[in-house]
Design an enzyme around this catalytic site. Sequence first.
Site, mmCIF file in Angstrom:
data_model
loop_
_atom_site.group_PDB
_atom_site.id
_atom_site.type_symbol
_atom_site.label_atom_id
_atom_site.label_comp_id
_atom_site.label_asym_id
_atom_site.label_seq_id
_atom_site.Cartn_x
_atom_site.Cartn_y
_atom_site.Cartn_z
ATOM 1 C CB SER A 1 34.533 51.746 44.155
ATOM 2 O OG SER A 1 33.678 50.649 44.191
ATOM 3 C CG ASP B 1 30.709 50.717 37.456
ATOM 4 O OD1 ASP B 1 30.725 49.530 37.815
ATOM 5 O OD2 ASP B 1 31.199 51.641 38.115
ATOM 6 C CG HIS C 1 33.929 49.987 39.162
ATOM 7 N ND1 HIS C 1 33.074 50.951 39.661
ATOM 8 C CD2 HIS C 1 34.546 49.456 40.266
ATOM 9 C CE1 HIS C 1 33.158 50.999 40.984
ATOM 10 N NE2 HIS C 1 34.053 50.101 41.372
HETATM 11 N N1 LIG Z 1 38.053 41.723 42.144
HETATM 12 C C1 LIG Z 1 36.743 42.199 42.176
HETATM 13 C C2 LIG Z 1 36.609 43.696 41.935
HETATM 14 C C3 LIG Z 1 37.743 44.510 42.451
HETATM 15 C C4 LIG Z 1 37.676 45.915 41.897
HETATM 16 O O1 LIG Z 1 37.099 46.169 40.857
HETATM 17 N N2 LIG Z 1 38.269 46.838 42.629
HETATM 18 C C5 LIG Z 1 38.191 48.202 42.208
HETATM 19 C C6 LIG Z 1 37.450 48.962 43.249
HETATM 20 S S1 LIG Z 1 35.836 48.244 43.472
HETATM 21 C C7 LIG Z 1 35.147 49.060 44.795
HETATM 22 O O2 LIG Z 1 35.660 49.467 45.759
HETATM 23 C C8 LIG Z 1 39.596 48.741 42.020
HETATM 24 O O3 LIG Z 1 39.845 49.931 42.159
HETATM 25 N N3 LIG Z 1 40.527 47.846 41.648
HETATM 26 C C9 LIG Z 1 41.918 48.191 41.499
HETATM 27 C C10 LIG Z 1 42.350 48.586 40.112
HETATM 28 O O4 LIG Z 1 43.529 48.965 39.983
HETATM 29 O O5 LIG Z 1 41.537 48.538 39.171
HETATM 30 C C11 LIG Z 1 35.910 41.508 41.130
HETATM 31 O O6 LIG Z 1 36.533 40.910 40.280
HETATM 32 O O7 LIG Z 1 34.683 41.623 41.164
#
Ligand SMILES: N[C@@H](CCC(=O)N[C@@H](CSC=O)C(=O)NCC(=O)O)C(=O)O
Length: 293
Positions: free
Chosen positions: A160, A238, A271
Amino acid sequence: MLVLDNDDVATAPAIKAEITAQHTLHGGTLYFLKHDSAATKTPMALSVFVPEGEGPFPVFLWLSGLTCTANNFTEKAGAYKKAAELGLIVVAPDTSPRGEGVANDDAYDMGQGAGFYVNATQSPWAAHFQMETYVTRDLLELIGAQFPTDMSRVGISGHSMGGHGALTLAMNHSNLFTSVSAFAPIASPVHCPWGQKAMAGYLGPNHDAWEIYDAAMRLARGKALSYDDILIDQGLADPFLDTQLMPHLLEQAAKVVGQKLTLRRHEGYDHSYYFIASFIDDHLEFHAARLKT
Ligand SMILES: N[C@@H](CCC(=O)N[C@@H](CSC=O)C(=O)NCC(=O)O)C(=O)O
């Protein structure tokens, strides 16, 4: 030969790292480290997995996404069994500088946890948000000095925001990296709300400055031609696919310049790190094949 001492403090000329935790797994060792970065002017946290054996080992560098620390990949991706088998050092840094004196934003997509791997030029971010220099200089210097690495063999990948980081750093610093891949990367920050907000905040209103950090635009300018292939995995379930990620822009840009790019679309995958865990072995193998001596 591992350079880190067992008194929990490692020193090399001008480079110091503190081991905050260490664990044996899959025959190798996983270190959690803290070191001072001259680029960010803050302590930076990271994890480093070192496989069993003498080395020198090639390096797989992972850049995480929004809201992540160094721990998300370390704890959730399930990368270390395959890394141990392939003889890869795996490095996972934090996604931004952190601390009370470091600028922040109430939203999850700006500030601490959201450094976007750029060198900020705008106040209040420029003081500490120098993530491009942190990764390409301070982090690589630390790894090269303290671990049994072959720094002529480094692959870069990420997820991401970290996928955007991996692609743009690979293209802007092709002298440092041999291979590049990404999971669900932000393909074109210039064209998505996450990217537009971050680029405007960190780099100001001049779009010329944004384009340097736009993977699709860099690809279309032939900036990845030193890489024989780029592996991208994307889940079709996603929720960010159409609004923030747009991997088809990478495909289109690669076509313009005849760059080989393998974009795999996976029905049903979202995602999350469940998606990453499902395909991380393929990425480790993709890099290992290109990092072999
Ligand atoms: N909180 C946000 C979305 C946060 C999210 O999905 N973070 C992803 C990376 S998104 C792009 O860089 C992530 O890797 N989160 C950490 C995990 O351990 O999953 C929302 O709710 O939209």
